[in-house]
Design a protein around this motif. Structure first.
Motif, PDB file in Angstrom:
ATOM      1  N   SER A   1      -3.996   5.726  -4.561  1.00 14.75           N
ATOM      2  CA  SER A   1      -3.408   5.848  -3.143  1.00 14.75           C
ATOM      3  C   SER A   1      -3.249   4.634  -2.338  1.00 14.75           C
ATOM      4  CB  SER A   1      -4.409   6.843  -2.078  1.00 14.75           C
ATOM      5  OG  SER A   1      -4.025   7.081  -1.119  1.00 14.75           O
ATOM      6  N   VAL A   2      -2.107   4.320  -1.645  1.00 15.28           N
ATOM      7  CA  VAL A   2      -1.945   3.467  -1.047  1.00 15.28           C
ATOM      8  C   VAL A   2      -1.731   3.353   0.688  1.00 15.28           C
ATOM      9  CG1 VAL A   2      -0.255   1.339  -0.800  1.00 15.28           C
ATOM     10  CG2 VAL A   2      -0.711   2.147  -2.927  1.00 15.28           C
ATOM     11  N   TYR A   3      -2.252   2.643   1.296  1.00 12.59           N
ATOM     12  CA  TYR A   3      -2.266   2.821   2.925  1.00 12.59           C
ATOM     13  C   TYR A   3      -2.107   1.204   3.358  1.00 12.59           C
ATOM     14  CZ  TYR A   3      -3.113   3.009   7.792  1.00 12.59           C
ATOM     15  OH  TYR A   3      -2.829   3.261   9.353  1.00 12.59           O
ATOM     16  N   ARG A   4      -0.959   1.219   4.439  1.00 17.68           N
ATOM     17  CA  ARG A   4      -0.542   0.006   5.090  1.00 17.68           C
ATOM     18  C   ARG A   4      -0.442   0.108   6.431  1.00 17.68           C
ATOM     19  NH1 ARG A   4       4.682  -0.474   6.761  1.00 17.68           N
ATOM     20  NH2 ARG A   4       6.139   0.901   5.694  1.00 17.68           N
ATOM     21  N   SER A   5      -1.155  -0.734   7.011  1.00 19.62           N
ATOM     22  CA  SER A   5      -1.107  -1.037   8.588  1.00 19.62           C
ATOM     23  C   SER A   5      -0.252  -2.170   8.631  1.00 19.62           C
ATOM     24  CB  SER A   5      -2.308  -1.088   9.149  1.00 19.62           C
ATOM     25  OG  SER A   5      -3.094  -2.100   8.794  1.00 19.62           O
ATOM     26  N   ASN A   6      -0.069  -2.505   9.874  1.00 19.97           N
ATOM     27  CA  ASN A   6       0.712  -4.066  10.317  1.00 19.97           C
ATOM     28  C   ASN A   6      -0.300  -5.220   9.821  1.00 19.97           C
ATOM     29  OD1 ASN A   6       2.689  -2.742  11.168  1.00 19.97           O
ATOM     30  ND2 ASN A   6       2.068  -2.797  13.754  1.00 19.97           N
ATOM     31  N   ASP A   7      -1.470  -5.036   9.969  1.00 16.11           N
ATOM     32  CA  ASP A   7      -2.221  -6.101   9.554  1.00 16.11           C
ATOM     33  C   ASP A   7      -2.914  -6.302   8.157  1.00 16.11           C
ATOM     34  OD1 ASP A   7      -1.778  -7.290  12.086  1.00 16.11           O
ATOM     35  OD2 ASP A   7      -3.639  -6.088  13.003  1.00 16.11           O
TER      36      ASP A   7
ATOM     37  N   THR B   1     -14.000   8.596  -4.619  1.00 20.08           N
ATOM     38  CA  THR B   1     -13.069   7.403  -4.877  1.00 20.08           C
ATOM     39  C   THR B   1     -13.911   6.689  -5.905  1.00 20.08           C
ATOM     40  OG1 THR B   1     -12.702   7.395  -2.383  1.00 20.08           O
ATOM     41  CG2 THR B   1     -12.510   5.409  -3.646  1.00 20.08           C
ATOM     42  N   LEU B   2     -13.145   6.086  -7.098  1.00 24.82           N
ATOM     43  CA  LEU B   2     -13.670   5.472  -8.115  1.00 24.82           C
ATOM     44  C   LEU B   2     -13.593   3.855  -7.642  1.00 24.82           C
ATOM     45  CD1 LEU B   2     -11.795   7.486 -10.901  1.00 24.82           C
ATOM     46  CD2 LEU B   2     -14.206   7.688  -9.997  1.00 24.82           C
ATOM     47  N   VAL B   3     -12.488   3.572  -7.512  1.00 27.86           N
ATOM     48  CA  VAL B   3     -12.327   2.105  -7.076  1.00 27.86           C
ATOM     49  C   VAL B   3     -11.565   1.589  -5.976  1.00 27.86           C
ATOM     50  CG1 VAL B   3     -11.504  -0.074  -8.203  1.00 27.86           C
ATOM     51  CG2 VAL B   3     -12.194   1.642  -9.610  1.00 27.86           C
ATOM     52  N   THR B   4     -12.078   0.685  -5.091  1.00 29.55           N
ATOM     53  CA  THR B   4     -11.270   0.285  -3.842  1.00 29.55           C
ATOM     54  C   THR B   4     -10.775  -1.229  -3.961  1.00 29.55           C
ATOM     55  OG1 THR B   4     -12.920  -0.146  -2.478  1.00 29.55           O
ATOM     56  CG2 THR B   4     -12.284   2.047  -2.606  1.00 29.55           C
ATOM     57  N   ALA B   5      -9.675  -1.439  -3.148  1.00 29.33           N
ATOM     58  CA  ALA B   5      -9.358  -2.981  -2.861  1.00 29.33           C
ATOM     59  C   ALA B   5      -8.628  -3.064  -1.679  1.00 29.33           C
ATOM     60  CB  ALA B   5      -8.533  -3.720  -4.035  1.00 29.33           C
ATOM     61  N   SER B   6      -8.780  -4.018  -0.911  1.00 32.01           N
ATOM     62  CA  SER B   6      -8.120  -4.063   0.344  1.00 32.01           C
ATOM     63  C   SER B   6      -8.054  -5.597   0.960  1.00 32.01           C
ATOM     64  CB  SER B   6      -8.533  -3.337   1.672  1.00 32.01           C
ATOM     65  OG  SER B   6      -9.540  -3.805   1.758  1.00 32.01           O
TER      66      SER B   6
ATOM     67  N   SER C   1       2.058   7.550  -0.547  1.00 35.01           N
ATOM     68  CA  SER C   1       1.683   8.035   0.801  1.00 35.01           C
ATOM     69  C   SER C   1       2.883   8.261   1.551  1.00 35.01           C
ATOM     70  CB  SER C   1       0.606   7.293   1.329  1.00 35.01           C
ATOM     71  OG  SER C   1      -0.529   7.284   0.586  1.00 35.01           O
ATOM     72  N   GLY C   2       4.154   8.362   1.178  1.00 35.60           N
ATOM     73  CA  GLY C   2       5.245   8.731   2.139  1.00 35.60           C
ATOM     74  C   GLY C   2       5.865   7.469   2.692  1.00 35.60           C
ATOM     75  N   TYR C   3       5.401   6.392   2.025  1.00 37.49           N
ATOM     76  CA  TYR C   3       6.090   5.167   2.358  1.00 37.49           C
ATOM     77  C   TYR C   3       7.227   4.745   1.352  1.00 37.49           C
ATOM     78  CZ  TYR C   3       1.805   4.157   4.980  1.00 37.49           C
ATOM     79  OH  TYR C   3       0.646   4.005   5.501  1.00 37.49           O
ATOM     80  N   VAL C   4       8.306   4.199   1.658  1.00 30.45           N
ATOM     81  CA  VAL C   4       9.467   3.716   0.997  1.00 30.45           C
ATOM     82  C   VAL C   4       8.937   3.030  -0.151  1.00 30.45           C
ATOM     83  CG1 VAL C   4      11.898   2.745   0.910  1.00 30.45           C
ATOM     84  CG2 VAL C   4      11.110   4.083   3.021  1.00 30.45           C
ATOM     85  N   TYR C   5       9.467   2.878  -1.320  1.00 29.14           N
ATOM     86  CA  TYR C   5       9.084   2.127  -2.404  1.00 29.14           C
ATOM     87  C   TYR C   5       9.703   0.544  -2.279  1.00 29.14           C
ATOM     88  CZ  TYR C   5       7.594   0.582  -6.898  1.00 29.14           C
ATOM     89  OH  TYR C   5       6.944  -0.084  -7.979  1.00 29.14           O
ATOM     90  N   THR C   6       9.571  -0.130  -1.333  1.00 26.57           N
ATOM     91  CA  THR C   6       9.926  -1.516  -1.211  1.00 26.57           C
ATOM     92  C   THR C   6       8.829  -2.225  -0.421  1.00 26.57           C
ATOM     93  OG1 THR C   6      11.998  -2.633  -0.333  1.00 26.57           O
ATOM     94  CG2 THR C   6      11.087  -0.890   1.203  1.00 26.57           C
TER      95      THR C   6
ATOM     96  N   ARG D   1       6.019  -4.318   0.444  1.00 30.01           N
ATOM     97  CA  ARG D   1       4.554  -4.622   0.177  1.00 30.01           C
ATOM     98  C   ARG D   1       4.224  -3.189  -0.699  1.00 30.01           C
ATOM     99  NH1 ARG D   1       1.128  -4.329   5.552  1.00 30.01           N
ATOM    100  NH2 ARG D   1       2.929  -3.308   6.439  1.00 30.01           N
ATOM    101  N   ILE D   2       4.669  -2.093  -0.737  1.00 28.85           N
ATOM    102  CA  ILE D   2       4.221  -1.099  -1.575  1.00 28.85           C
ATOM    103  C   ILE D   2       4.791  -1.414  -3.064  1.00 28.85           C
ATOM    104  CG2 ILE D   2       4.539   1.380  -2.080  1.00 28.85           C
ATOM    105  CD1 ILE D   2       2.821   0.871   0.354  1.00 28.85           C
ATOM    106  N   ALA D   3       6.080  -1.770  -3.260  1.00 30.95           N
ATOM    107  CA  ALA D   3       6.515  -2.167  -4.539  1.00 30.95           C
ATOM    108  C   ALA D   3       5.833  -3.467  -4.960  1.00 30.95           C
ATOM    109  CB  ALA D   3       8.149  -2.484  -4.297  1.00 30.95           C
ATOM    110  N   ALA D   4       5.261  -4.385  -4.188  1.00 34.83           N
ATOM    111  CA  ALA D   4       4.592  -5.611  -4.728  1.00 34.83           C
ATOM    112  C   ALA D   4       3.373  -5.343  -5.090  1.00 34.83           C
ATOM    113  CB  ALA D   4       4.681  -6.708  -3.528  1.00 34.83           C
TER     114      ALA D   4
END
Length: 122
Positions: free
Chosen positions: A32-38, A52-57, A100-105, A107-110
């Protein structure tokens, strides 16, 4: 008169639609991916047990020292590599990707491509 589109509501509706179709297990958790402005956050979730098994941010100490700003493509690549390394250390190689509903482009694609290159299969 035009009505302004509530982009957050549109994303939430897409997110719920995606979550109805995919689910993570212990053998094949959900990334699962979440992105904010920062910042950008990623976690591997076992939906069967609700853990939750593993996290990174970008706010992790190891990654935060390498990035100047957490809301760009370069930091998303670092988070993707980090989540893949931590997952393979726990023996996880196959996952289900949840954008998570974000367009695959952008930061999400990267993040997804970096995780694939580092060894995750999805």
């Amino acid at each position: 008169m035009f009505k302004k589109v509530d982009r957050q509501a549109v994303r939430k509706r897409k997110q719920l639609s995606i979550r109805n179709k995919i689910s993570g297990t212990a053998e094949r958790p959900r990334l699962s991916v979440y992105r904010s402005n920062d910042n950008i956050f990623a976690q591997l979730i076992d939906d069967v047990n609700g853990t939750t098994l593993v996290t990174a941010s970008t706010i992790d100490k190891e990654i935060k020292s390498d990035v100047k700003h957490g809301g760009n493509v370069e930091s998303a690549v670092l988070v993707g590599k980090a989540i893949a390394e931590r997952a393979t250390a726990k023996g996880i190689t196959n996952i289900v990707f949840d954008r998570s509903g974000y367009v695959y482009t952008g930061r999400i694609a990267a993040l997804a491509e970096a995780a694939r290159e580092a060894g995750l299969k999805f």
